[in-house]
Design an enzyme around this catalytic site. Structure first.
Site, PDB file in Angstrom:
ATOM      1  N   ARG A  56     -14.506  -7.637   0.577  1.00  0.00           N
ATOM      2  CA  ARG A  56     -13.677  -7.338   1.752  1.00  0.00           C
ATOM      3  C   ARG A  56     -13.318  -5.839   1.790  1.00  0.00           C
ATOM      4  O   ARG A  56     -13.039  -5.242   0.766  1.00  0.00           O
ATOM      5  CB  ARG A  56     -12.398  -8.181   1.677  1.00  0.00           C
ATOM      6  CG  ARG A  56     -11.461  -7.999   2.863  1.00  0.00           C
ATOM      7  CD  ARG A  56     -10.203  -7.270   2.474  1.00  0.00           C
ATOM      8  NE  ARG A  56      -9.301  -7.088   3.604  1.00  0.00           N
ATOM      9  CZ  ARG A  56      -8.231  -6.309   3.555  1.00  0.00           C
ATOM     10  NH1 ARG A  56      -7.915  -5.687   2.448  1.00  0.00           N
ATOM     11  NH2 ARG A  56      -7.482  -6.153   4.613  1.00  0.00           N
ATOM     12  N   THR A  82      -0.106   1.075   6.802  1.00  0.00           N
ATOM     13  CA  THR A  82      -0.065  -0.067   5.891  1.00  0.00           C
ATOM     14  C   THR A  82       0.050  -1.329   6.734  1.00  0.00           C
ATOM     15  O   THR A  82       0.384  -1.271   7.909  1.00  0.00           O
ATOM     16  CB  THR A  82       1.105   0.055   4.892  1.00  0.00           C
ATOM     17  OG1 THR A  82       1.096  -1.103   4.037  1.00  0.00           O
ATOM     18  CG2 THR A  82       2.450   0.142   5.582  1.00  0.00           C
ATOM     19  N   GLY A  83      -0.228  -2.479   6.121  1.00  0.00           N
ATOM     20  CA  GLY A  83      -0.155  -3.743   6.846  1.00  0.00           C
ATOM     21  C   GLY A  83      -1.431  -4.534   6.630  1.00  0.00           C
ATOM     22  O   GLY A  83      -2.107  -4.357   5.615  1.00  0.00           O
ATOM     23  N   VAL A  84      -1.765  -5.373   7.576  1.00  0.00           N
ATOM     24  CA  VAL A  84      -2.971  -6.208   7.446  1.00  0.00           C
ATOM     25  C   VAL A  84      -4.168  -5.383   7.922  1.00  0.00           C
ATOM     26  O   VAL A  84      -4.271  -5.038   9.106  1.00  0.00           O
ATOM     27  CB  VAL A  84      -2.820  -7.511   8.248  1.00  0.00           C
ATOM     28  CG1 VAL A  84      -4.117  -8.311   8.215  1.00  0.00           C
ATOM     29  CG2 VAL A  84      -1.654  -8.330   7.697  1.00  0.00           C
ATOM     30  N   GLY A  85      -5.066  -5.078   6.981  1.00  0.00           N
ATOM     31  CA  GLY A  85      -6.170  -4.171   7.273  1.00  0.00           C
ATOM     32  C   GLY A  85      -6.993  -4.577   8.484  1.00  0.00           C
ATOM     33  O   GLY A  85      -7.403  -3.728   9.281  1.00  0.00           O
ATOM     34  N   SER A  89     -10.869  -2.870   3.042  1.00  0.00           N
ATOM     35  CA  SER A  89      -9.523  -2.550   3.529  1.00  0.00           C
ATOM     36  C   SER A  89      -9.592  -1.461   4.598  1.00  0.00           C
ATOM     37  O   SER A  89     -10.559  -0.709   4.661  1.00  0.00           O
ATOM     38  CB  SER A  89      -8.701  -2.072   2.337  1.00  0.00           C
ATOM     39  OG  SER A  89      -7.666  -1.239   2.748  1.00  0.00           O
ATOM     40  N   ASP A  90      -8.538  -1.359   5.391  1.00  0.00           N
ATOM     41  CA  ASP A  90      -8.463  -0.269   6.383  1.00  0.00           C
ATOM     42  C   ASP A  90      -8.201   1.091   5.735  1.00  0.00           C
ATOM     43  O   ASP A  90      -8.414   2.134   6.358  1.00  0.00           O
ATOM     44  CB  ASP A  90      -7.319  -0.535   7.369  1.00  0.00           C
ATOM     45  CG  ASP A  90      -5.980  -0.558   6.636  1.00  0.00           C
ATOM     46  OD1 ASP A  90      -5.762  -1.496   5.842  1.00  0.00           O
ATOM     47  OD2 ASP A  90      -5.170   0.368   6.809  1.00  0.00           O
ATOM     48  N   THR A 141       0.839  -1.203   0.000  1.00  0.00           N
ATOM     49  CA  THR A 141       0.000   0.000   0.000  1.00  0.00           C
ATOM     50  C   THR A 141       0.872   1.250   0.000  1.00  0.00           C
ATOM     51  O   THR A 141       2.023   1.197   0.424  1.00  0.00           O
ATOM     52  CB  THR A 141      -0.859  -0.043   1.290  1.00  0.00           C
ATOM     53  OG1 THR A 141      -1.787  -1.088   1.147  1.00  0.00           O
ATOM     54  CG2 THR A 141      -1.604   1.241   1.567  1.00  0.00           C
TER      55      THR A 141
HETATM   56  N1  ASP Z   1      -3.660  -2.305   4.488  1.00  0.00           N
HETATM   57  C1  ASP Z   1      -3.958  -2.892   3.209  1.00  0.00           C
HETATM   58  C2  ASP Z   1      -5.165  -3.762   3.313  1.00  0.00           C
HETATM   59  O1  ASP Z   1      -5.293  -4.521   4.251  1.00  0.00           O
HETATM   60  C3  ASP Z   1      -2.846  -3.703   2.653  1.00  0.00           C
HETATM   61  C4  ASP Z   1      -1.510  -3.050   2.671  1.00  0.00           C
HETATM   62  O2  ASP Z   1      -1.223  -2.202   3.520  1.00  0.00           O
HETATM   63  O3  ASP Z   1      -0.693  -3.388   1.806  1.00  0.00           O
HETATM   64  O4  ASP Z   1      -5.971  -3.729   2.427  1.00  0.00           O
END
Ligand code: ASP
Length: 280
Positions: free
Chosen positions: A182, A203-206, A184-185, A154
């Site tokens: 789904r 960024t990371g796991v939403g 995203s955050d 992201t």
């Molecule tokens: N945060 C994003 C999501 O979960 C993914 C990412 O940060 O790459 O959609």
């Protein structure tokens, strides 16, 4: 005037050193271009500009080069937040537009400022954003091989302008292989938040970022007089019990620039006209 950008995470184990070098060079080029732009534009205009450059670079998982979802389609999300007016606008799961962050910026003028799915895509078409495929062959090959793409990528930007105003923008192609629908955050206040005291992009796991309400918490803590370091430390400590996967970039109203990640290693760069800081 200061700018910090991120390009998601870099996974040492699964990505080559050429990619790392390419990402470092891209971030350096883009953070300098954004800083240059900031000389005669607002923080809000600059964060959108920086995200546009990042979206257009296929190295990053936003705009061109976005991840493909489980049904073979790309759905992207992006948000913009103006720290001064505290207006946030965003698109969730938009399809086939070149720059989701520009559509998000266009929505700033509306009463209904966050649109999802076909509503977001239709709005983009009505406002002249033509059909554009953001798919690249590498992502299709990963999808065909039913492989998860390498790392999360992201993009985001936080800037403070010459009037001391803050803004944040974030844009994503998602995690890859998602169930269609789904969320995203990135277009929520957990992934992108700003007020007059602080701006944050994550960024990371939403799912982990939403569980931790990360951007909103950091901004609230800074607003309530915590230092930016302490606000990050407490918020990241709260991710630990569930091993939350997150990276965040921020600037506060005093111009302190900060970043932290829960897992190695977030890809970021910051620039204030003199000091350039690029991940390594
Ligand atoms: N945060 C994003 C999501 O979960 C993914 C990412 O940060 O790459 O959609």
């Amino acid at each position: 005037m200061k700018v910090i950008i991120h390009g998601g995470f870099f996974s040492e184990s699964s990505t080559s050193s050429e990619t790392k070098l390419a990402k470092q060079k891209a971030l350096e080029r883009i953070v300098k271009a954004a800083y240059h732009y900031l000389q005669d534009h607002t923080a809000l205009e600059t964060v959108v500009y920086a995200c546009t450059l990042l979206e257009d670079d296929a190295l990053f998982n936003a705009g061109t080069g976005s991840q493909i979802q489980s049904d073979g389609k790309i759905r992207m999300s992006a948000a913009v937040m103006d720290g001064q007016s505290q207006k946030m606008s965003g698109v969730i799961n938009i399809e086939e537009v070149k720059n989701p962050v520009i559509v998000a910026q266009t929505l700033m003028a509306e009463d209904d400022r966050v649109l999802g799915g076909s509503g977001a895509t239709n709005y983009a078409r009505q406002h002249g954003y033509e059909v554009f495929s953001t798919e690249i062959p590498q992502r299709r090959a990963e999808y065909e091989a039913k492989r998860k793409a390498t790392g999360t990528g992201t993009v985001g930007c936080v800037a403070i302008d010459k009037d001391g105003k803050l803004a944040a923008a974030t844009s994503t192609g998602g995690k890859g292989f998602e169930i269609p629908g789904r969320i995203s955050d990135s277009a929520t206040v957990a992934g992108n938040y700003a007020n007059e005291h602080c701006g944050v992009s994550c960024t990371g796991v939403g799912e982990d970022i939403v569980s931790g309400a990360v951007a909103a918490k950091i901004v609230t803590r800074v607003t309530d007089n915590m230092t930016i370091e302490a606000a990050f430390e407490k918020t990241f400590a709260e991710l630990r019990p569930y091993d939350g996967f997150c990276g965040a970039i921020a600037i506060d109203k005093a111009g302190n620039v900060y970043h932290q990640d829960s897992h190695p290693s977030m890809v970021y760069a910051s620039f204030d006209g003199q000091r350039l800081d690029v991940f390594n």
